[in-house]
Design a protein around this motif. Structure first.
Motif, mmCIF file in Angstrom:
data_model
loop_
_atom_site.group_PDB
_atom_site.id
_atom_site.type_symbol
_atom_site.label_atom_id
_atom_site.label_comp_id
_atom_site.label_asym_id
_atom_site.label_seq_id
_atom_site.Cartn_x
_atom_site.Cartn_y
_atom_site.Cartn_z
ATOM 1 N N ALA A 187 -8.130 2.356 -4.119
ATOM 2 C CA ALA A 187 -7.890 1.633 -2.681
ATOM 3 C C ALA A 187 -6.555 1.503 -1.900
ATOM 4 O O ALA A 187 -6.446 2.002 -1.068
ATOM 5 N N GLN A 188 -5.350 1.138 -2.750
ATOM 6 C CA GLN A 188 -4.153 0.022 -2.454
ATOM 7 C C GLN A 188 -2.958 1.402 -2.264
ATOM 8 O O GLN A 188 -2.394 2.100 -1.732
ATOM 9 N N GLY A 189 -3.614 2.595 -2.991
ATOM 10 C CA GLY A 189 -2.633 4.134 -3.057
ATOM 11 C C GLY A 189 -1.669 3.812 -2.725
ATOM 12 O O GLY A 189 -0.697 4.789 -2.980
ATOM 13 N N LEU A 190 -1.649 3.472 -4.623
ATOM 14 C CA LEU A 190 -1.012 3.012 -5.217
ATOM 15 C C LEU A 190 -0.623 4.333 -6.394
ATOM 16 O O LEU A 190 -0.955 4.982 -6.886
ATOM 17 N N ARG A 191 0.651 4.372 -6.927
ATOM 18 C CA ARG A 191 1.458 5.514 -7.790
ATOM 19 C C ARG A 191 1.311 5.009 -8.557
ATOM 20 O O ARG A 191 3.050 3.921 -9.071
ATOM 21 N N VAL A 192 1.160 5.336 -10.282
ATOM 22 C CA VAL A 192 1.554 4.786 -11.233
ATOM 23 C C VAL A 192 2.644 5.504 -11.913
ATOM 24 O O VAL A 192 2.204 6.594 -12.234
ATOM 25 N N ASP A 193 3.913 3.865 -11.971
ATOM 26 C CA ASP A 193 5.097 4.529 -12.726
ATOM 27 C C ASP A 193 4.726 4.409 -14.166
ATOM 28 O O ASP A 193 5.431 5.161 -15.188
ATOM 29 N N TRP A 194 3.796 3.524 -14.549
ATOM 30 C CA TRP A 194 4.582 2.596 -15.535
ATOM 31 C C TRP A 194 3.551 2.123 -16.164
ATOM 32 O O TRP A 194 2.835 1.734 -15.193
ATOM 33 N N PRO A 214 0.772 -1.067 0.342
ATOM 34 C CA PRO A 214 -0.023 -0.007 0.055
ATOM 35 C C PRO A 214 0.335 1.149 -0.331
ATOM 36 O O PRO A 214 1.429 1.089 0.816
ATOM 37 N N GLY A 215 0.414 1.947 -1.056
ATOM 38 C CA GLY A 215 1.003 3.791 -0.769
ATOM 39 C C GLY A 215 2.518 3.146 -1.769
ATOM 40 O O GLY A 215 3.384 4.441 -1.402
ATOM 41 N N SER A 216 2.291 2.232 -2.340
ATOM 42 C CA SER A 216 4.145 2.437 -2.976
ATOM 43 C C SER A 216 3.382 2.825 -4.955
ATOM 44 O O SER A 216 2.701 2.629 -5.212
ATOM 45 N N PRO A 217 4.947 2.850 -5.718
ATOM 46 C CA PRO A 217 4.892 2.962 -6.610
ATOM 47 C C PRO A 217 4.192 1.385 -7.548
ATOM 48 O O PRO A 217 4.476 0.704 -6.604
ATOM 49 N N CYS A 218 4.163 1.771 -8.145
ATOM 50 C CA CYS A 218 3.513 0.453 -9.295
ATOM 51 C C CYS A 218 3.649 0.439 -10.508
ATOM 52 O O CYS A 218 4.133 1.706 -11.135
ATOM 53 N N ALA A 219 3.774 -0.538 -11.562
ATOM 54 C CA ALA A 219 3.643 -1.129 -12.642
ATOM 55 C C ALA A 219 1.779 -1.418 -13.241
ATOM 56 O O ALA A 219 1.872 -2.219 -12.441
ATOM 57 N N ILE A 220 0.866 -1.128 -14.528
ATOM 58 C CA ILE A 220 0.302 -2.087 -14.918
ATOM 59 C C ILE A 220 1.021 -2.300 -15.970
ATOM 60 O O ILE A 220 1.013 -1.609 -16.924
ATOM 61 N N ILE A 221 0.464 -3.380 -16.531
ATOM 62 C CA ILE A 221 1.446 -4.590 -17.252
ATOM 63 C C ILE A 221 -0.064 -5.184 -18.141
ATOM 64 O O ILE A 221 -1.333 -5.721 -17.917
ATOM 65 N N ASP A 222 -0.672 -4.291 -19.393
ATOM 66 C CA ASP A 222 -1.181 -4.594 -20.524
ATOM 67 C C ASP A 222 -2.928 -4.665 -19.946
ATOM 68 O O ASP A 222 -3.393 -5.755 -19.870
ATOM 69 N N PRO A 223 -2.856 -3.502 -19.795
ATOM 70 C CA PRO A 223 -4.564 -3.497 -19.517
ATOM 71 C C PRO A 223 -5.564 -3.287 -20.096
ATOM 72 O O PRO A 223 -5.373 -3.277 -21.556
ATOM 73 N N VAL A 224 -6.388 -3.667 -20.631
ATOM 74 C CA VAL A 224 -7.358 -4.455 -20.796
ATOM 75 C C VAL A 224 -9.124 -3.047 -21.021
ATOM 76 O O VAL A 224 -9.399 -2.512 -20.503
ATOM 77 N N LEU A 225 -9.068 -2.634 -22.377
ATOM 78 C CA LEU A 225 -10.010 -1.702 -22.606
ATOM 79 C C LEU A 225 -11.307 -2.572 -23.578
ATOM 80 O O LEU A 225 -10.544 -3.344 -24.737
#
Ligand SMILES: [Fe+2]
Length: 286
Positions: A58-65, A24-35
Motif C-alpha cells: 500500500a505504501q509502495g515500499l521496496r524491501v531491501d532487507w 511512501p515509495g522508499s526502500p525499507c527493512a522488515i525486522i523480525d517478521p512472524v510466520l
C-alpha cells in the motif's frame, strides 16, 4: 535522521515486527517478521506476514532487507515467505553459526545442514554498516540472550531484539543454550551508552495488567526506569536476579519448531522419502 517505523504486534507470540522506511515509495527493512504456526496440527499460516506485506504494498515500499535480531525461540520467521513475495536479502548476526552448531546438535540435523550461516543471504559482524536507501544502519552484537543476538541502529532508532523489553517488563531470559546473564548485562549497558534521545524499539512485549501492548521507549527512559537494568543496578545484582527468575520460566510453547526452522533462515528441513517435511521433538533433552 528519523526513520519512520510501522510496527505490527502479534498477540499469539507477543512478537513485534517492525517496518523501517523513509516514507511512501522508499526502500525499507522488515525486522523480525512472524510466520503463524499451529503446534497441534503442524500447519503454517501467513495472516501475520500478509498484514506486513499489505502495508508495504500500500505504501509502495521496496524491501531491501529482511533483518533477524536472532534465531527466535518463540515464533517461526516469515523472512523466506516475504522475500519470495517482496524481495530483499535475509540477514542475521554472524554468530548464528554458534547457534546452528548448538541446535544442529540438539536436533541431530541432517548431514547436509551446515553450521556456516550459508542459509542466510548476509551475515553481519559487530560494527557492520549497511544502507536502507539513504538511511544508514549499524549492527551491534549484543549476546547474552543467545550468542548471536544483534541490535540494529537505524538513524535515531534502535531495534534491540531480545535484550531489553519495555521498562516495566525488564530484560530477556538468558537460560537458553549459549545464553549468559553477565554477558547480557554488558550488552545492555552498551546499548544504554547511546544518546538519551535514541528511540528504542523492542521485539516483544508481555504487557502487565493495566496496559496494552507497547514497543517504543527511549534510552533515557530505560536508564531511569527499567526494572532489571536501570542506572544503579550492578552486574552482580542483575545476574542474581536474572538467574533466579530464569529458573521459574517455562520454555516457550513454540521453541521446538521455531529453533529448527529459524536456524535454517526460516526454511523447513528437507522432505523425507514420502515427500513430507518433519520437525523433531527431542525427548528429555531440552
Ligand atoms: Fe528470543
Amino acid at each position: 535522521m528519523t526513520p519512520i517505523v510501522e510496527s505490527f504486534f502479534d498477540p499469539r507470540t507477543a512478537t513485534v515486527t517492525h517496518v523501517v522506511h523513509g516514507g511512501p515509495g522508499s526502500p525499507c527493512a522488515i525486522i523480525d517478521p512472524v510466520l503463524d504456526f499451529d503446534m497441534a496440527s503442524g500447519r503454517r499460516r501467513t495472516e501475520s506476514a500478509d498484514r506486513v506485506a499489505a502495508f508495504i504494498q500500500a505504501q509502495g515500499l521496496r524491501v531491501d532487507w529482511l533483518l533477524e535480531t536472532h534465531a527466535h525461540a518463540d515464533h517461526l520467521s516469515a523472512a523466506p515467505y516475504l522475500k519470495e513475495k517482496l524481495g530483499g536479502r535475509i540477514a542475521i548476526g554472524s554468530h548464528i553459526r554458534d547457534v546452528q552448531r548448538i541446535f544442529g546438535g540438539v536436533f541431530n540435523a541432517e548431514p547436509a545442514f551446515t553450521a556456516d550461516g550459508s542459509q542466510f543471504d548476509v551475515l553481519f559482524e559487530d560494527g557492520a554498516t549497511f544502507g536502507i536507501g539513504a538511511m544508514d544502519a549499524e549492527v551491534l552484537h549484543v549476546p547474552g540472550h543467545t550468542p548471536a543476538c544483534v541490535a540494529f541502529r537505524i538513524g535515531d532508532a534502535l531495534f534491540v531484539g531480545d535484550t531489553l523489553f519495555m521498562p516495566d517488563v525488564g530484560t530477556a531470559r538468558c537460560d537458553f543454550p549459549g545464553g549468559d546473564a553477565a554477558t547480557l548485562f554488558r550488552s545492555i549497558r552498551r546499548l544504554l551508552d547511546l544518546p538519551d534521545a535514541t528511540r528504542v524499539f523492542v521485539c516483544h512485549d508481555y504487557p502487565p495488567a493495566g496496559r496494552g501492548p507497547a514497543w517504543e521507549t527511549t534510552v533515557a527512559e530505560q536508564r531511569r526506569a527499567n526494572i532489571h537494568v536501570k542506572d544503579g543496578i550492578s552486574e552482580a545484582d542483575f545476574v542474581t536476579m536474572r538467574t533466579a527468575r530464569d529458573r521459574t520460566l517455562d520454555l516457550p510453547a513454540l521453541l521446538v519448531p521455531s529453533v529448527q526452522v529459524n536456524m535454517r533462515a526460516g526454511h523447513l528441513p528437507p522432505p523425507e522419502s514420502n515427500g513430507v517435511r518433519y520437525l523433531k521433538i527431542p525427548v528429555d533433552r531440552l
